[in-house]
Design an enzyme around this catalytic site. Structure first.
Site, short mmCIF file in Angstrom:
data_model
loop_
_atom_site.label_atom_id
_atom_site.label_comp_id
_atom_site.label_asym_id
_atom_site.label_seq_id
_atom_site.Cartn_x
_atom_site.Cartn_y
_atom_site.Cartn_z
N GLU A 1 -9.82 -9.52 5.09
CA GLU A 1 -8.62 -9.57 4.24
C GLU A 1 -7.65 -10.62 4.77
OE1 GLU A 1 -6.95 -5.62 3.78
OE2 GLU A 1 -8.90 -4.85 3.24
N HIS B 1 -5.88 -4.01 -1.47
CA HIS B 1 -5.57 -2.98 -0.47
C HIS B 1 -4.27 -2.24 -0.82
CE1 HIS B 1 -6.24 -1.78 4.04
NE2 HIS B 1 -5.76 -0.78 3.33
N ARG C 1 -12.02 0.99 4.82
CA ARG C 1 -11.81 -0.29 5.51
C ARG C 1 -12.97 -1.21 5.17
NH1 ARG C 1 -7.32 1.00 6.08
NH2 ARG C 1 -6.06 1.15 7.97
C1 GLV Z 1 -4.12 2.15 4.82
O1 GLV Z 1 -5.04 1.43 4.64
C2 GLV Z 1 -3.97 3.08 5.91
O2 GLV Z 1 -4.83 3.18 6.80
O3 GLV Z 1 -2.93 3.74 5.92
#
Ligand code: GLV
Ligand code: GLV
Length: 348
Positions: A285, A303, A256
């Site tokens: 983001e 992402h 993250r």
């Molecule tokens: C993606 O970023 C997730 O947490 O599944």
């Protein structure tokens, strides 16, 4: 209590077969939707018709009559959303991370929350390794160079990258994805360091050595982030951490964005405090720090760590199965706040 109230409770449920309303905040691959579509107890399946994140008012309107909601990591699910969704029993997050959801507000509102653990472990570990190799061997930069017509012949000094084989990999966070990334390093004979709150026997079994974050940062040639985002990991890597990393080291983040202080990273890269970064996630983001956008020694991805059709399908099926369990009065298999679940057979 006698069984009578329970029986009375279940009969109306039967009468209301096909009456459940499920809301999906954005279109996902068909496999997950298909599980919901073919469930006899679901009468209405509503999917956000736009391929974009919903505005707040659209989200409130969407969840208004829903008995269950399938939501995404781009939806902020908080107290207001729970208030807007009086009949929703469950919010099934289409992600393993659930920092987009206020769990204590969910628990206070009696809403169940589920996630999709395990579905995306290998896919995300593949991405971490892809970023590691791309930035070390300068592949996106070399691609841009070649496409620009600048390749005029082999050169002994052209686009020299960094070794991967035999270099030390430091894994921050000893969960499933961290382990899967560490396993990939075996083929590259990389010494392995990891830091996590508790020892991880599976990490130790593949030669991993548990150490402090400080030691990991000073010793590693590649630092890969695999913790969840919570108040204790917010800005875990910032100004001071970059200062103690090797100048030849690379930072990889597929977890993250806010775990890394993005501006401090941009400065560290600009000043040459570290050699490069491979990033799949960002602090704000979809915004990316403007300095990162300019630097050649940074590989940026939108992402897409879990982004294969197979994995995104498995995530949808798992989210749908959690919804069906909740609608059937069963405990969702991936319930994040189990204290909310009341067993219908428990009449106390
Ligand atoms: C993606 O970023 C997730 O947490 O599944
Ligand atoms: C989380 O670490 C996962 O692999 O799902």
């Amino acid at each position: 209590m006698s069984l009578l109230p329970y029986t009375q409770w279940i009969i109306p449920q039967r009468c209301f077969m096909s009456r459940f309303h499920v809301y999906v905040t954005r279109r996902i691959p068909d496999a997950g939707l298909q599980v919901l579509r073919s469930a006899p107890e679901i009468g209405t399946l509503d999917v956000n018709p736009h391929d974009r994140v919903l505005e707040r008012h659209e989200l409130y309107a969407g969840v208004k009559r829903a008995d269950a909601v399938l939501c995404l990591l781009t939806d902020t699910i908080d107290e207001e959303v729970f208030r807007a969704a009086p009949s929703a029993m469950i919010f099934a997050n289409y992600a393993v991370g659930y920092n987009n959801i206020d769990i204590s507000a969910a628990t206070a509102a009696g809403k169940m929350i589920s996630n999709t653990p395990g579905t995306l472990t290998d896919t995300t570990a593949d991405m971490a390794f892809a970023l590691l190799m791309s930035v070390a061997r300068r592949i996106p930069e070399a691609d841009r160079y070649t496409r620009a017509g600048r390749f005029v012949g082999w050169g002994p000094m052209l686009m020299l990258g960094s070794e991967i084989t035999g270099k030390t990999l430091g894994i921050v966070g000893g969960g499933r994805i961290g382990l899967a990334t560490a396993q990939r390093a075996a083929g590259f004979r990389m010494p392995l360091l990891y830091c996590s709150r508790t020892p991880k026997p599976q990490m130790d079994a593949i030669g991993g050595r548990r150490c402090s974050l400080k030691e990991l940062l000073t010793q590693s040639d590649f630092v890969s982030i695999h913790t969840d985002l919570n108040p204790t990991t917010h800005h875990l890597i910032g100004v001071d951490e970059f200062k103690i990393m090797k100048r030849s080291a690379f930072l990889i983040n597929t977890a993250r964005g806010p775990i890394v202080h993005e501006e401090a990273l941009a400065w560290a890269l600009q000043r040459g405090e570290i050699a490069g970064a491979g990033l799949d996630v960002f602090e704000e983001e979809p915004a990316v720090h403007p300095i990162l956008m300019e630097l050649e020694n940074v590989v940026l991805c939108p992402h897409t760590g879990s982004g294969t059709l197979k994995t995104r399908s498995k995530m949808g099926v798992m989210a749908a199965e959690n919804i069906l369990a909740a609608l059937r009065g069963c405990k969702p298999p991936n319930l994040v706040n189990p204290e909310v679940f009341r067993n219908p057979e428990d009449h106390s």
